[in-house]
Design an enzyme around this catalytic site. Sequence first.
Site, PDB file in Angstrom:
ATOM      1  N   SER A 284      40.816  31.675  41.040  1.00  0.00           N
ATOM      2  CA  SER A 284      39.338  32.820  41.846  1.00  0.00           C
ATOM      3  C   SER A 284      38.309  32.801  41.668  1.00  0.00           C
ATOM      4  O   SER A 284      36.930  32.778  42.152  1.00  0.00           O
ATOM      5  CB  SER A 284      39.590  31.564  43.616  1.00  0.00           C
ATOM      6  OG  SER A 284      39.936  32.941  44.329  1.00  0.00           O
TER       7      SER A 284
ATOM      8  N   ASP B 182      49.625  36.404  41.627  1.00  0.00           N
ATOM      9  CA  ASP B 182      50.336  36.508  41.376  1.00  0.00           C
ATOM     10  C   ASP B 182      51.052  37.634  42.241  1.00  0.00           C
ATOM     11  O   ASP B 182      52.048  37.886  42.602  1.00  0.00           O
ATOM     12  CB  ASP B 182      50.838  37.129  39.756  1.00  0.00           C
ATOM     13  CG  ASP B 182      50.603  36.177  38.622  1.00  0.00           C
ATOM     14  OD1 ASP B 182      48.981  35.690  39.040  1.00  0.00           O
ATOM     15  OD2 ASP B 182      51.153  35.723  38.322  1.00  0.00           O
TER      16      ASP B 182
ATOM     17  N   HIS C 198      37.096  37.034  47.767  1.00  0.00           N
ATOM     18  CA  HIS C 198      35.806  36.897  46.969  1.00  0.00           C
ATOM     19  C   HIS C 198      34.990  37.356  47.016  1.00  0.00           C
ATOM     20  O   HIS C 198      34.929  37.974  47.975  1.00  0.00           O
ATOM     21  CB  HIS C 198      36.964  34.545  47.568  1.00  0.00           C
ATOM     22  CG  HIS C 198      37.351  34.459  47.170  1.00  0.00           C
ATOM     23  ND1 HIS C 198      37.890  34.656  48.133  1.00  0.00           N
ATOM     24  CD2 HIS C 198      37.995  34.334  45.629  1.00  0.00           C
ATOM     25  CE1 HIS C 198      39.494  33.687  47.103  1.00  0.00           C
ATOM     26  NE2 HIS C 198      38.889  34.065  46.330  1.00  0.00           N
TER      27      HIS C 198
END
Length: 385
Positions: free
Chosen positions: A63, A178, A319
Amino acid sequence: MMIVGWAHGLAFVSIFVIGCWALKDMGAPNFSCSDMSPSAQIPTSVHALKPADIKIVAALGDSLTAANGAGAPREDAVAILLQYRGLAFQGGGDKGLDGHITVPNILRKFNPTIFGYANGVSASDVWEKAHLNLGFPGAESGDLVGQARQLVQLMQTHSEVNVQDDWKLINIFIGGNDVCAECKDTLNNATGPHSAIQFGKNLRDTIQILYDHLPRTLISLTGMFNMKMLRMVDNGQIFCQGLHVFECPCESDKGFTDQQISDVCEGYMKAEQDIQDQGIFEKDDFSFVIQPFFEDDIIPPELANGKIDLDFFAADCFHFSQFGHAAVSKYLWNNLMQPIGQKNRKANLSNYELDMVCPDPNCPFIRTTKNSKDCTQFFKPTKLY
Ligand SMILES: *[C@@H]1O[C@H](CO)[C@@H](O)[C@H](O)[C@H]1NC(C)=O
Ligand SMILES: *[C@@H]1O[C@H](CO)[C@@H](O)[C@H](O)[C@H]1NC(C)=O
Ligand SMILES: *[C@@H]1O[C@H](CO)[C@@H](O)[C@H](O)[C@H]1NC(C)=O
């Protein structure tokens, strides 16, 4: 599908309502270098690539490569679902460099016809907008193999790309998701699905596909970042904490200590470094370079009063906003220009004034393992008669 459609509708409404506010961004209208020309002939060595020699730019990742939420006002948490991939630091081309800094926008100053960067808002499979920015939200290292296959297929089937002749820069950034899942591995040992060993294997499998199918390619890997920073940003931001429980379970899991998060991230960095150090993906026209500006503890974006600068972040405080993407792009660009061993490893994300560097006149190439050791074998200054 339902949720995506609903999110689109809501996002448009809020953009309309808040439309009179300009969302902060950063361009570099005055960026210029004394030599922005391509090589006299198309280079045959990956170690002799001037920025203007790059014809194709592509990006793989998650993303942060799809630039989720980057173009939405901070009030609009739902717009985190939107992929503003045209604003992405490694793969976007919105607004040009005058209005918004990205690595492709910088490269466009050297080669205005460079191809592959994304424009606008779209999923990764909308060719007309995404082009070769194939990152998608939620991607883990295990998803990169599929992205690599898709990239090869797109390059082989679209006439904008001359696979044999064009020099390609492929930017990769992966690992955040991850880490967000690592603490949930049931086989949480050295070989679990989110272990450093598996991460390294996924990355090698990905690059192997590119190595086997794409001549004239430089892989630039944005090194893993230490996600301890995310917790620093969260401190005191109840709203962000709530979102992160959903977006990144391990980040919110207090049973997963800062030290453990840090160890996982450093394990991934080590796995990346091994790939570079072992030189497994080296040939005359292919190489792999890590850009490590995120690797040492990042200095988070702070205001003069010591508070986290939320302008840097999208609505979920994780983000990057478009402003954040622009700030990060400068660090990535400078790393590309800095020789290995002298690359900045510690981004000060509070420093928005960072100057973008130009290619070194004594070695005017994107720096690689080999031209960082000895540039003279690749650099033949043009003689003036
Ligand atoms: C760019 O250069 C012009 C002319 O020197 C100057 O007026 C302007 O402030 C500069 N813009 C930026 C963003 O530095
Ligand atoms: C990890 O756990 C699995 C399943 O219990 C086991 O087969 C494997 O040997 C373990 N690996 C290590 C390195 O301990
Ligand atoms: C980071 O940059 C800011 C803004 O330029 C500066 O005030 C601060 O001292 C820098 N921090 C470090 C550790 O260099």
